[in-house]
Design a protein around this motif. Structure first.
Motif, PDB file in Angstrom:
ATOM      1  N   VAL A  30      37.869  78.760  56.947  1.00 34.94           N
ATOM      2  CA  VAL A  30      37.375  80.138  56.974  1.00 34.94           C
ATOM      3  C   VAL A  30      38.526  81.110  56.763  1.00 34.94           C
ATOM      4  O   VAL A  30      38.443  82.057  55.967  1.00 34.94           O
ATOM      5  N   VAL A  33      39.582  81.053  53.184  1.00 38.79           N
ATOM      6  CA  VAL A  33      38.693  81.822  52.308  1.00 38.79           C
ATOM      7  C   VAL A  33      38.981  83.308  52.431  1.00 38.79           C
ATOM      8  O   VAL A  33      39.099  84.035  51.442  1.00 38.79           O
ATOM      9  N   ALA A  73      29.528  86.865  57.978  1.00 36.23           N
ATOM     10  CA  ALA A  73      28.361  85.988  57.932  1.00 36.23           C
ATOM     11  C   ALA A  73      28.754  84.554  58.259  1.00 36.23           C
ATOM     12  O   ALA A  73      28.072  83.865  59.032  1.00 36.23           O
ATOM     13  N   VAL A  74      29.866  84.100  57.698  1.00 36.12           N
ATOM     14  CA  VAL A  74      30.287  82.719  57.931  1.00 36.12           C
ATOM     15  C   VAL A  74      30.607  82.505  59.402  1.00 36.12           C
ATOM     16  O   VAL A  74      30.190  81.521  60.019  1.00 36.12           O
ATOM     17  N   PHE A  77      27.567  82.278  61.435  1.00 36.00           N
ATOM     18  CA  PHE A  77      26.942  80.959  61.273  1.00 36.00           C
ATOM     19  C   PHE A  77      27.655  79.920  62.126  1.00 36.00           C
ATOM     20  O   PHE A  77      27.021  79.095  62.792  1.00 36.00           O
ATOM     21  N   VAL A  78      28.993  79.968  62.133  1.00 38.16           N
ATOM     22  CA  VAL A  78      29.739  78.970  62.901  1.00 38.16           C
ATOM     23  C   VAL A  78      29.440  79.115  64.382  1.00 38.16           C
ATOM     24  O   VAL A  78      29.286  78.133  65.112  1.00 38.16           O
ATOM     25  N   GLY A  81      24.985  79.012  64.603  1.00 38.74           N
ATOM     26  CA  GLY A  81      24.238  77.983  63.900  1.00 38.74           C
ATOM     27  C   GLY A  81      23.177  78.524  62.971  1.00 38.74           C
ATOM     28  O   GLY A  81      22.676  77.806  62.129  1.00 38.74           O
ATOM     29  N   ASP A  82      22.789  79.783  63.094  1.00 41.72           N
ATOM     30  CA  ASP A  82      21.912  80.397  62.103  1.00 41.72           C
ATOM     31  C   ASP A  82      22.171  81.896  62.101  1.00 41.72           C
ATOM     32  O   ASP A  82      23.012  82.398  62.845  1.00 41.72           O
ATOM     33  N   PHE A  83      21.437  82.620  61.257  1.00 41.12           N
ATOM     34  CA  PHE A  83      21.685  84.047  61.121  1.00 41.12           C
ATOM     35  C   PHE A  83      20.699  84.878  61.913  1.00 41.12           C
ATOM     36  O   PHE A  83      20.702  86.086  61.821  1.00 41.12           O
TER      37      PHE A  83
ATOM     38  N   MET B  19      32.651  76.769  51.698  1.00 41.78           N
ATOM     39  CA  MET B  19      33.848  77.625  51.755  1.00 41.78           C
ATOM     40  C   MET B  19      34.612  77.567  50.437  1.00 41.78           C
ATOM     41  O   MET B  19      35.023  78.581  49.879  1.00 41.78           O
ATOM     42  N   ILE B  23      35.782  80.288  47.461  1.00 42.18           N
ATOM     43  CA  ILE B  23      37.129  80.440  46.887  1.00 42.18           C
ATOM     44  C   ILE B  23      37.078  80.334  45.370  1.00 42.18           C
ATOM     45  O   ILE B  23      37.711  81.105  44.650  1.00 42.18           O
ATOM     46  N   LEU B  57      24.841  78.872  53.371  1.00 39.87           N
ATOM     47  CA  LEU B  57      25.016  78.646  54.809  1.00 39.87           C
ATOM     48  C   LEU B  57      23.667  78.653  55.508  1.00 39.87           C
ATOM     49  O   LEU B  57      23.425  77.854  56.418  1.00 39.87           O
TER      50      LEU B  57
END
Lengths: 94, 178
Positions: A30, A33, A73-74, A77-78, A81-83, B19, B23, B57
């Protein structure tokens, strides 16, 4: 000077890419990125000045916004587990 | 970019693949900017790095996040891909050089667009006047297709939720009656 700065950013981009490839944990990737996104913003701004078109700065700003939203957002999620979580029910039933 | 693509193929943790595809999109966007195609780069960054990362995701939240190890690595598909790629690269030798002013694409209607669209249409941006006026019907068709796709997605997603809600309400009513 701009060429040197561009080269330095490219090198940093390569290092961040290596971390993304090797990264053993999720957070390494993460962060990689996010770092690549930031380097892209810098690269576009520098290229704009290098090619004599400083209007590219606007595009770089838009990229920064996209990068920010994507990383948020990522990370959400981590964590959840969902949005579907609002983030206020921390330590709720999940 | 090539290294990123290869690592994406070799990794089995789908989260890391998502991910890395983000990139990849950023790298492709920088490449497009370096090739002076800023609008393409913008679309690539917004769709590839922004929306599709979030969508993938969300898919990962519904499915597992590990990829099964494939049981076979057949050489025939690799051969087909190599032959097709070689044929495509061979075909590019017939193309005119990059930015060639004598290329057929630059001789047919492009001079008229560039020269006359300003006072024919009255829009300073040539791309806008081509899209909105010279190819107006084409753009209308594209908008129709996108609208239809949007309506279909809303029917698929929203219709199911409506049914669920109706069933739940029905259950509640039954419970009240009892």
């Amino acid at each position: 000077m701009y060429a040197m700065a561009t080269f330095a950013v490219l090198v940093a981009l390569g290092i961040a890419l290596v971390r993304a490839f090797l990264g053993p944990t999720v957070f390494d990737r993460v962060l990689a990125v996010n770092s690549v996104g930031t380097k892209t913003v810098l690269l576009i701004a520098l290229l704009g000045f290098l090619m004599g078109r400083p209007e590219f700065l606007d595009i770089a700003i838009a990229y920064a916004l996209i990068n920010f939203i994507g990383v948020v957002a990522v990370l959400k999620f981590v964590k959840y587990g969902d949005f579907a979580h609002s983030g206020e029910e921390l330590g709720g039933e999940r | 970019m090539g290294a990123t693509a290869i690592v994406v193929l070799r990794l089995r943790s789908l989260f890391a693949v998502v991910m890395l595809s983000g990139i990849y999109s950023f790298l492709a966007a920088s490449m497009f900017v370096a090739l002076d195609a800023v609008d393409v780069a913008f679309t690539e960054a917004a769709v590839g790095a922004g929306i599709s990362t979030v969508l993938m995701l969300a898919t990962l939240a519904l499915t597992g996040s590990r990829e099964r190890i494939p049981v076979h690595t057949p050489p025939l598909p690799l051969l087909v891909v190599l032959v097709t790629g070689a044929a495509l690269i061979y075909a590019t030798f017939d193309m005119p050089a990059f930015g060639d002013p004598a290329a057929p694409a630059n001789l047919h209607v492009a001079p008229r667009y560039l020269g006359d669209s300003g006072h024919e249409i009255g829009i300073p941006n040539v791309v806008t006047s081509v899209l909105a006026s010279y190819r107006g019907y084409d753009t209308l068709g594209e908008v129709t297709v996108i609208f239809t796709a949007g309506v279909a997605v809303m029917l698929l997603l929203g219709g199911r939720r409506g049914q669920d809600a109706g069933r739940k309400r029905g259950d509640d009513d039954a419970g009240d009656a009892v």
